[in-house]
Design a protein around this motif. Structure first.
Motif, PDB file in Angstrom:
ATOM      1  N   GLY A   1      -9.892   4.399   1.895  1.00 41.37           N
ATOM      2  CA  GLY A   1     -11.270   4.168   1.370  1.00 41.37           C
ATOM      3  C   GLY A   1     -11.905   5.166   0.429  1.00 41.37           C
ATOM      4  O   GLY A   1     -13.064   5.009   0.019  1.00 41.37           O
ATOM      5  N   ASP A   2     -11.464   6.230   0.303  1.00 39.62           N
ATOM      6  CA  ASP A   2     -11.838   7.515  -0.267  1.00 39.62           C
ATOM      7  C   ASP A   2     -11.799   7.607  -1.645  1.00 39.62           C
ATOM      8  O   ASP A   2     -12.635   8.297  -2.310  1.00 39.62           O
ATOM      9  CB  ASP A   2     -11.200   8.857   0.432  1.00 39.62           C
ATOM     10  CG  ASP A   2     -12.344   9.374   1.316  1.00 39.62           C
ATOM     11  OD1 ASP A   2     -13.392   9.199   1.183  1.00 39.62           O
ATOM     12  OD2 ASP A   2     -11.839   9.834   2.563  1.00 39.62           O
ATOM     13  N   CYS A   3     -10.795   7.253  -2.372  1.00 39.16           N
ATOM     14  CA  CYS A   3     -10.278   7.527  -3.691  1.00 39.16           C
ATOM     15  C   CYS A   3     -10.552   6.641  -4.773  1.00 39.16           C
ATOM     16  O   CYS A   3     -10.571   6.879  -5.918  1.00 39.16           O
ATOM     17  CB  CYS A   3      -8.719   7.998  -3.918  1.00 39.16           C
ATOM     18  SG  CYS A   3      -7.735   6.582  -3.649  1.00 39.16           S
ATOM     19  N   GLY A   4     -10.639   5.184  -4.290  1.00 39.04           N
ATOM     20  CA  GLY A   4     -10.898   4.063  -5.314  1.00 39.04           C
ATOM     21  C   GLY A   4      -9.698   3.822  -6.171  1.00 39.04           C
ATOM     22  O   GLY A   4      -9.925   2.830  -6.960  1.00 39.04           O
ATOM     23  N   ALA A   5      -8.617   4.379  -6.034  1.00 43.16           N
ATOM     24  CA  ALA A   5      -7.554   3.823  -6.854  1.00 43.16           C
ATOM     25  C   ALA A   5      -6.963   2.385  -6.652  1.00 43.16           C
ATOM     26  O   ALA A   5      -6.508   1.672  -7.493  1.00 43.16           O
ATOM     27  CB  ALA A   5      -6.276   4.817  -6.373  1.00 43.16           C
ATOM     28  N   CYS A   6      -7.421   1.874  -5.479  1.00 44.96           N
ATOM     29  CA  CYS A   6      -7.009   0.430  -5.195  1.00 44.96           C
ATOM     30  C   CYS A   6      -8.421  -0.563  -5.439  1.00 44.96           C
ATOM     31  O   CYS A   6      -8.086  -1.632  -4.942  1.00 44.96           O
ATOM     32  CB  CYS A   6      -6.675   0.488  -3.724  1.00 44.96           C
ATOM     33  SG  CYS A   6      -8.153   0.866  -2.464  1.00 44.96           S
TER      34      CYS A   6
ATOM     35  N   LYS B   1      -3.366   0.479  -7.364  1.00 41.54           N
ATOM     36  CA  LYS B   1      -2.584   1.762  -7.023  1.00 41.54           C
ATOM     37  C   LYS B   1      -3.220   1.883  -5.416  1.00 41.54           C
ATOM     38  O   LYS B   1      -4.286   1.647  -5.150  1.00 41.54           O
ATOM     39  CB  LYS B   1      -2.801   2.681  -7.869  1.00 41.54           C
ATOM     40  CG  LYS B   1      -2.723   2.680  -9.364  1.00 41.54           C
ATOM     41  CD  LYS B   1      -0.832   2.307  -9.434  1.00 41.54           C
ATOM     42  CE  LYS B   1      -0.558   2.048 -10.827  1.00 41.54           C
ATOM     43  NZ  LYS B   1       0.514   1.041 -11.036  1.00 41.54           N
ATOM     44  N   GLU B   2      -2.020   2.551  -4.731  1.00 44.97           N
ATOM     45  CA  GLU B   2      -2.486   3.044  -3.551  1.00 44.97           C
ATOM     46  C   GLU B   2      -2.496   4.789  -3.569  1.00 44.97           C
ATOM     47  O   GLU B   2      -1.519   5.157  -3.995  1.00 44.97           O
ATOM     48  CB  GLU B   2      -1.398   2.747  -2.709  1.00 44.97           C
ATOM     49  CG  GLU B   2      -1.402   3.409  -1.175  1.00 44.97           C
ATOM     50  CD  GLU B   2      -0.334   2.853  -0.110  1.00 44.97           C
ATOM     51  OE1 GLU B   2       0.311   2.271  -0.451  1.00 44.97           O
ATOM     52  OE2 GLU B   2      -0.290   3.670   0.854  1.00 44.97           O
ATOM     53  N   GLY B   3      -3.717   5.215  -3.330  1.00 47.55           N
ATOM     54  CA  GLY B   3      -3.976   6.719  -3.038  1.00 47.55           C
ATOM     55  C   GLY B   3      -3.837   6.768  -1.673  1.00 47.55           C
ATOM     56  O   GLY B   3      -2.774   7.168  -1.118  1.00 47.55           O
ATOM     57  N   CYS B   4      -5.277   7.269  -1.499  1.00 51.75           N
ATOM     58  CA  CYS B   4      -5.445   7.796  -0.184  1.00 51.75           C
ATOM     59  C   CYS B   4      -5.248   6.975   1.112  1.00 51.75           C
ATOM     60  O   CYS B   4      -5.044   7.174   2.231  1.00 51.75           O
ATOM     61  CB  CYS B   4      -6.835   8.084   0.087  1.00 51.75           C
ATOM     62  SG  CYS B   4      -8.060   6.963  -0.089  1.00 51.75           S
ATOM     63  N   ASN B   5      -5.223   5.575   0.616  1.00 55.40           N
ATOM     64  CA  ASN B   5      -5.237   4.353   1.882  1.00 55.40           C
ATOM     65  C   ASN B   5      -6.429   4.559   2.953  1.00 55.40           C
ATOM     66  O   ASN B   5      -5.979   3.992   4.006  1.00 55.40           O
ATOM     67  CB  ASN B   5      -3.630   4.405   2.663  1.00 55.40           C
ATOM     68  CG  ASN B   5      -3.156   3.210   3.052  1.00 55.40           C
ATOM     69  OD1 ASN B   5      -4.042   2.066   2.524  1.00 55.40           O
ATOM     70  ND2 ASN B   5      -2.271   3.235   3.776  1.00 55.40           N
TER      71      ASN B   5
ATOM     72  N   CYS C   1      -7.449  -1.365   0.017  1.00 57.40           N
ATOM     73  CA  CYS C   1      -6.724  -0.524   1.037  1.00 57.40           C
ATOM     74  C   CYS C   1      -7.051  -0.959   2.489  1.00 57.40           C
ATOM     75  O   CYS C   1      -6.481  -0.909   3.741  1.00 57.40           O
ATOM     76  CB  CYS C   1      -6.295   0.940   1.062  1.00 57.40           C
ATOM     77  SG  CYS C   1      -7.829   1.892   0.910  1.00 57.40           S
TER      78      CYS C   1
ATOM     79  N   ASN D   1     -12.606  -1.559  -1.764  1.00 58.79           N
ATOM     80  CA  ASN D   1     -11.510  -0.736  -1.613  1.00 58.79           C
ATOM     81  C   ASN D   1     -10.339  -1.656  -0.871  1.00 58.79           C
ATOM     82  O   ASN D   1     -10.456  -1.989   0.300  1.00 58.79           O
ATOM     83  CB  ASN D   1     -11.616   0.439  -0.878  1.00 58.79           C
ATOM     84  CG  ASN D   1     -12.459   1.384  -1.441  1.00 58.79           C
ATOM     85  OD1 ASN D   1     -12.148   1.793  -2.524  1.00 58.79           O
ATOM     86  ND2 ASN D   1     -13.251   2.233  -1.028  1.00 58.79           N
TER      87      ASN D   1
HETATM   88  S1  FES Z   1      -6.087   3.922  -1.795  1.00 56.63           S
HETATM   89 FE1  FES Z   1      -7.831   5.431  -1.970  1.00 56.63          FE
HETATM   90  S2  FES Z   1      -9.520   4.024  -1.502  1.00 56.63           S
HETATM   91 FE2  FES Z   1      -7.945   2.760  -1.463  1.00 56.63          FE
END
Ligand code: FES
Ligand SMILES: Cc1cc2nc3c(=O)[nH]c(=O)nc-3n(C[C@H](O)[C@H](O)[C@H](O)COP(=O)(O)OP(=O)(O)OC[C@H]3O[C@@H](n4cnc5c(N)ncnc54)[C@H](O)[C@@H]3O)c2cc1C
Ligand code: FES
Length: 462
Positions: free
Chosen positions: A51-56, A45-49, A77, A75
């Motif tokens: 490096g902060d949220c870890g969704a990717c 998934k793409e969250g923050c784009n 992204c 990460n």
């Molecule tokens: S989308 Fe949040 S760390 Fe990559």
């Protein structure tokens, strides 16, 4: 200078059971958009784009010098696509290629860890990384690079603890064996791709890297890309030419000699931890506070110093330890004390054709006591408000080195305070700024307390 290897003009990597060959990779391409839009693997998934949220989060496996598979958690992204060369990309879909869930996934089911599920694939990958590495760490440390915005962490922590106690699934072990056999036939690094008004060079030797720096001084040198990635995704920079440092073997080595530990500039923070903590156990907690696992697996020591950030975490530590930097160009090699590298805010002692080759850290012998204190708003994955590194150097009359980040436009020694041993003299050493992280008065007050506690021989952590 170029070798036969460097004439390759494509990257090759292993993903989902087959080798992918890409010859049109651009300097700005990151792994996540390729996964979701080209490979159509949308589980990541793409969250923050940024490096902060870890969704990717995904994993990358690559062969070590000894031929074993080594894993990193990344990460995607902000991870350049070109860095996949010679590696195995493992996404959430890879885990269910056999048709059943892996234990990192099935352990989550009864614990109700997921509501919208957006963060879940990233958490699974972070947990799998901990299961693979078997590093001794708390579930909270395993998950420090991942955010869940709606469920809460109780179940995730329980699921992590469970997975840490379990062996890897047989299906995944079989995937590892298959991937290892494939990677043995792929080389890593040593290519140059010119495509769509963009150029990527990935030299394998220092000589070739320096040659490229000399011939293309305006090209962007990229190491772990944890800063560079954000310039692309957030500042929307469009560099036309990048030179990748992380395939260059001389920048990846760590050599322990009688008086010094020499650390290649492209050594990741994760690998640095493994070698420096045995010499300086006081650094253990600080390493855990440097980004999250994904940032530590990608970000390098050289990048952390060369970016010149006044709030970079490693520079004050290295200044307090009395480290030096080895800097090279095609024409000149020099070694300077690290504190002399930082000239002014945004200005480092490094010309366009030079690069940072290694960091020379003195062995323990002369350092009696060391304390590193990171003050930040959050414990996990946060940037420092102030970072204080304080060392007591053994001798008939002990000497002290106090280095600070966040107190000036550069990381800096508190020279007057080191002489007087009066914490109030920090007011003469520094005139810190007020910004959104903290007011100047707070930075001074907290720093004085840290020095006072160190001189009193107390831990300031409580
Ligand atoms: S989308 Fe949040 S760390 Fe990559
Ligand atoms: C989510 C997140 C959390 C973070 N947390 C922290 C933290 O807790 N503490 C902290 O200090 N930082 C943190 N950072 C910042 C960053 O991760 C570090 O500064 C990292 O060490 C940078 O290294 P890199 O290899 O990724 O640099 P890159 O992005 O590759 O490069 C950064 C700069 O250094 C230059 N450079 C790189 N290598 C060399 C070399 N060998 N010679 C000359 N120039 C070179 C590049 O040209 C570029 O200008 C964080 C970043 C993110 C995204
Ligand atoms: S379950 Fe929604 S963000 Fe975690």
């Amino acid at each position: 200078m170029s070798t036969e290897e460097d004439s390759r003009c494509e990257i090759r990597f292993y993903f989902d059971g087959r080798v992918r060959i890409l010859d049109d990779v651009r300097a700005t391409d990151m792994v996540m958009p390729w996964l979701r839009s080209e490979a159509m693997r949308t589980g990541t998934k793409e969250g923050c784009n940024e490096g902060d949220c870890g969704a990717c989060t995904c994993l990358v496996g690559s062969l070590s010098e000894s031929g074993d598979l080594r894993f990193s958690v990344i990460n995607t992204c902000i991870y350049p696509l070109a860095y996949l060369d010679g590696a195995w990309l493992i996404s959430i879909e890879t885990l269910s290629r056999s048709g059943s869930l892996c234990s990192a996934q099935s352990g989550m089911l009864p614990l109700n860890v997921s509501q919208c599920g957006f963060c879940t694939p990233g958490f699974v990958m972070a947990i799998l990384y901990a299961q693979i590495t078997k590093k001794v760490q708390t579930p909270e440390q395993v998950l420090a690079g991942n955010l869940c915005r709606c469920t809460g962490y109780g179940g995730l922590i329980e699921a992590t603890r469970l997975a840490q106690s379990q062996p890897l699934d047989k299906d995944f072990v079989a995937e590892i064996e298959g991937a290892t056999a494939v990677l043995r036939k792929l080389s890593r690094g040593g290519f140059s791709i010119v495509s769509n008004n963009s150029r990527i060079d990935a030299p394998k030797t220092l000589e070739h890297l320096l040659d490229l720096r000399n011939n293309f001084p305006s090209a962007t040198l990229v190491s772990g890309a944890t800063d560079f990635g954000l310039w692309i995704t957030k500042r929307l920079d469009r560099p036309s030419h990048i030179i990748l440092a992380k395939f260059c073997e001389q920048l990846l080595s760590i050599e322990t000699r009688a008086d010094v530990i020499e650390i290649g500039a492209a050594v990741t923070i994760e690998d640095l931890e493994n070698s420096l903590v045995s010499e300086y156990p006081e650094l253990q907690d600080w390493f855990q506070r440097f980004g999250g696992p994904q940032v530590r697996c990608s970000g390098t020591l050289g990048g952390n110093i060369a970016n010149g950030s006044p709030i970079g975490d490693s520079s004050p530590v290295l200044i307090a330890l009395g480290a030096s930097l080895k800097i090279s160009s095609c024409h000149l090699r020099r070694v300077i004390p690290i504190e002399n590298f930082f000239i002014d805010y945004g200005k480092q002692d490094l010309s366009d054709d030079e690069l940072l080759v290694s960091i020379l850290v003195p062995r323990r012998s002369h350092i009696r006591r060391l304390a590193v204190e990171k003050i930040s708003k959050r414990c996990d994955q946060d940037i420092s408000i102030v970072l204080a590194a304080m060392a007591e150097i053994a001798g008939e009359k002990p000497r002290y080195r106090f280095a600070f980040g966040g107190m000036a436009g550069t990381p800096k020694l508190a020279e007057r305070t080191m002489e007087s041993l009066n914490p109030d003299d920090l007011t003469s050493d520094f005139s810190p700024l007020s910004d959104h992280r903290a007011e100047a008065w707070y930075r001074l007050a907290v720093s004085k307390n840290l020095v006072r506690n160190f001189l009193d021989g107390e831990s300031s952590r409580e």
